[in-house]
Design an enzyme around this catalytic site. Structure first.
Site, PDB file in Angstrom:
ATOM      1  N   PHE A 117      -7.331   7.094   3.262  1.00 53.60           N
ATOM      2  CA  PHE A 117      -6.870   6.393   4.381  1.00 53.60           C
ATOM      3  C   PHE A 117      -7.156   4.951   4.723  1.00 53.60           C
ATOM      4  O   PHE A 117      -6.497   4.137   5.238  1.00 53.60           O
ATOM      5  CB  PHE A 117      -6.891   7.385   5.616  1.00 53.60           C
ATOM      6  CG  PHE A 117      -5.841   7.156   6.788  1.00 53.60           C
ATOM      7  CD1 PHE A 117      -4.786   7.723   6.750  1.00 53.60           C
ATOM      8  CD2 PHE A 117      -5.922   6.241   7.670  1.00 53.60           C
ATOM      9  CE1 PHE A 117      -3.630   7.540   7.654  1.00 53.60           C
ATOM     10  CE2 PHE A 117      -5.025   6.068   8.766  1.00 53.60           C
ATOM     11  CZ  PHE A 117      -3.850   6.719   8.738  1.00 53.60           C
TER      12      PHE A 117
ATOM     13  N   ARG B 167       9.705   7.796   6.580  1.00 55.57           N
ATOM     14  CA  ARG B 167       8.974   8.585   5.861  1.00 55.57           C
ATOM     15  C   ARG B 167       8.309   9.699   6.023  1.00 55.57           C
ATOM     16  O   ARG B 167       8.240  10.628   5.200  1.00 55.57           O
ATOM     17  CB  ARG B 167       7.573   7.536   5.862  1.00 55.57           C
ATOM     18  CG  ARG B 167       6.559   7.790   4.695  1.00 55.57           C
ATOM     19  CD  ARG B 167       5.473   7.056   4.413  1.00 55.57           C
ATOM     20  NE  ARG B 167       4.674   7.152   3.588  1.00 55.57           N
ATOM     21  CZ  ARG B 167       4.762   6.599   2.305  1.00 55.57           C
ATOM     22  NH1 ARG B 167       5.719   5.866   1.985  1.00 55.57           N
ATOM     23  NH2 ARG B 167       3.799   6.957   1.192  1.00 55.57           N
TER      24      ARG B 167
ATOM     25  N   PHE C 279       0.850  -1.096  -0.052  1.00 53.28           N
ATOM     26  CA  PHE C 279      -0.160   0.059   0.152  1.00 53.28           C
ATOM     27  C   PHE C 279       0.856   1.297  -0.049  1.00 53.28           C
ATOM     28  O   PHE C 279       0.729   2.231  -0.683  1.00 53.28           O
ATOM     29  CB  PHE C 279      -1.163   0.012   1.331  1.00 53.28           C
ATOM     30  CG  PHE C 279      -2.064   0.764   1.145  1.00 53.28           C
ATOM     31  CD1 PHE C 279      -2.032   2.067   1.009  1.00 53.28           C
ATOM     32  CD2 PHE C 279      -3.283   0.198   1.123  1.00 53.28           C
ATOM     33  CE1 PHE C 279      -3.252   3.307   0.998  1.00 53.28           C
ATOM     34  CE2 PHE C 279      -4.338   1.148   0.979  1.00 53.28           C
ATOM     35  CZ  PHE C 279      -4.347   2.463   0.881  1.00 53.28           C
ATOM     36  N   PHE C 280       1.929   1.200   0.828  1.00 54.29           N
ATOM     37  CA  PHE C 280       2.711   2.609   0.968  1.00 54.29           C
ATOM     38  C   PHE C 280       3.504   2.746  -0.591  1.00 54.29           C
ATOM     39  O   PHE C 280       3.693   3.926  -0.980  1.00 54.29           O
ATOM     40  CB  PHE C 280       3.743   2.394   2.068  1.00 54.29           C
ATOM     41  CG  PHE C 280       3.351   2.710   3.372  1.00 54.29           C
ATOM     42  CD1 PHE C 280       3.021   4.016   3.587  1.00 54.29           C
ATOM     43  CD2 PHE C 280       3.075   1.674   4.299  1.00 54.29           C
ATOM     44  CE1 PHE C 280       2.636   4.323   5.087  1.00 54.29           C
ATOM     45  CE2 PHE C 280       2.587   2.022   5.618  1.00 54.29           C
ATOM     46  CZ  PHE C 280       2.367   3.214   5.804  1.00 54.29           C
TER      47      PHE C 280
END
Length: 347
Positions: free
Chosen positions: A184, A324, A81-82
């Protein structure tokens, strides 16, 4: 770990003790290997950055009690997902509208028929298909269909975000909040509480306010705390998707007032969660009606609510430990060092 005073939440540090799934060291190692095997990140980026990004830490602090194979599937999916989020960002930055459209359509297709996409030439599609095959193996088809429905909506929300960023459109506050629940992936992370607990929660329980309210509060906290931490960086980068930016653009707040308002919402999520948590646990106890099924649902409900609580501390510490968010240490504040800035998608 020292948290900047502007982002410190003493109540989280005091009342939400942090734990990690005991499988975490193996989880980190196996997710790193999976990213390499699926070619989702270049080997040098994996070697240099992946452990410091703390993706597995985030999941291992959330889904406590999950069987190891469930924990591994969730961690790999989260890492995917990231990577997907980074591809989306680079497609926006480089104006790759056609690449993004093709990727979006392929992800929709892979979500419904992952087996047919396991060997897709785009590693992002193949890696996603692999994740879906594994996640779909734990619970009945009714859960799979719900998860797919929720993730189709997430893909479409990412497309709306792509258009908004391309056009420089800042959503109104309520429009933004609704979009943020999708980008999200609020209901995806909530869905994954169930395979972690080993049981599909019956609709009557899952849709009850005693389950739905703490689930939403834990996710809203995460999304808004992320906005709070990201606001200076995203203002500097001419971003359009941040609660603070919507407040500044449409409500006439200055930066200091916008930060205060986002922080107020974050604090309110914590306060309300602590209030409804006990009601939820009482509801879980009431589900134990003397039947075997009632006992199973009660135990699973308690496990899910406990992990909703864990999300607060896991998200909080992730934002202060993951590379990140360490923008000040990047050579180029506009380009994360862990992404391959140019080569993504089709040329």
């Amino acid at each position: 770990m020292t948290v900047p005073p502007s982002l410190a939440l003493p109540v989280i540090e005091a009342e939400f003790p942090r734990e990690l799934h005991p499988y975490w060291p193996k989880l980190q190692e196996k997710t790193r290997l999976w990213l390499l095997e699926k070619r989702l990140m270049p080997a040098d980026k994996v070697e240099e950055h992946v452990d410091g990004l703390c993706y597995t830490d985030l999941m291992a602090g959330y889904y406590l009690g999950a069987p190891d194979e469930v924990m591994q599937a969730i961690a790999d999916y989260s890492a995917w997902f990231f990577v997907w989020d980074d591809r989306h960002d680079r497609d926006v930055v480089h104006g790759r509208t056609g690449d993004w459209r093709r990727l979006r359509l392929r992800l929709h297709a892979a979500l419904d028929a992952p087996r047919h996409h396991l060997h897709h030439p785009d590693p992002l599609v193949a890696g996603f298909a692999d994740s879906m095959m594994r996640l779909y193996s734990f619970l009945p088809r009714t859960w799979n269909a719900r998860f797919a429905r929720h993730f189709h909506a997430v893909i479409d929300a990412y497309d709306r975000e792509f258009r908004n960023r391309t056009e420089g459109y800042v959503p109104q506050v309520e429009e933004y909040l609704a979009l943020r629940r999708l980008t999200f992936a609020h209901w995806i992370w909530t869905d994954l509480l169930e395979p972690s607990a080993g049981l599909e929660i019956p609709d009557a329980v899952r849709k009850h306010p005693a389950y739905r309210r703490p689930a939403l509060l834990s996710q809203e906290f995460a999304a808004w705390y992320n906005d709070l931490c990201s606001l200076p960086k995203e203002i500097a980068g001419d971003e359009v998707h941040n609660l603070g930016i919507s407040l500044i653009t449409h409500e006439g707040l200055n930066l200091e007032e916008a930060v205060a308002e986002v922080r107020r919402r974050v604090d309110d999520c914590i306060t309300e969660f602590l209030a409804v948590e006990q009601e939820s646990l009482r509801f879980a106890d009431d589900l134990a009606d003397g039947t075997t099924h009632g006992k199973e649902v009660s135990v699973a409900m308690r496990a899910c609510v406990g992990n909703m609580r864990n999300w607060f501390s896991s998200v909080y510490w992730f934002h202060h430990e993951s590379g990140r968010y360490m923008v000040d240490s990047w050579d180029d504040r506009s380009t994360p060092p862990y992404v391959n800035n140019e080569s993504a998608g089709e040329k």
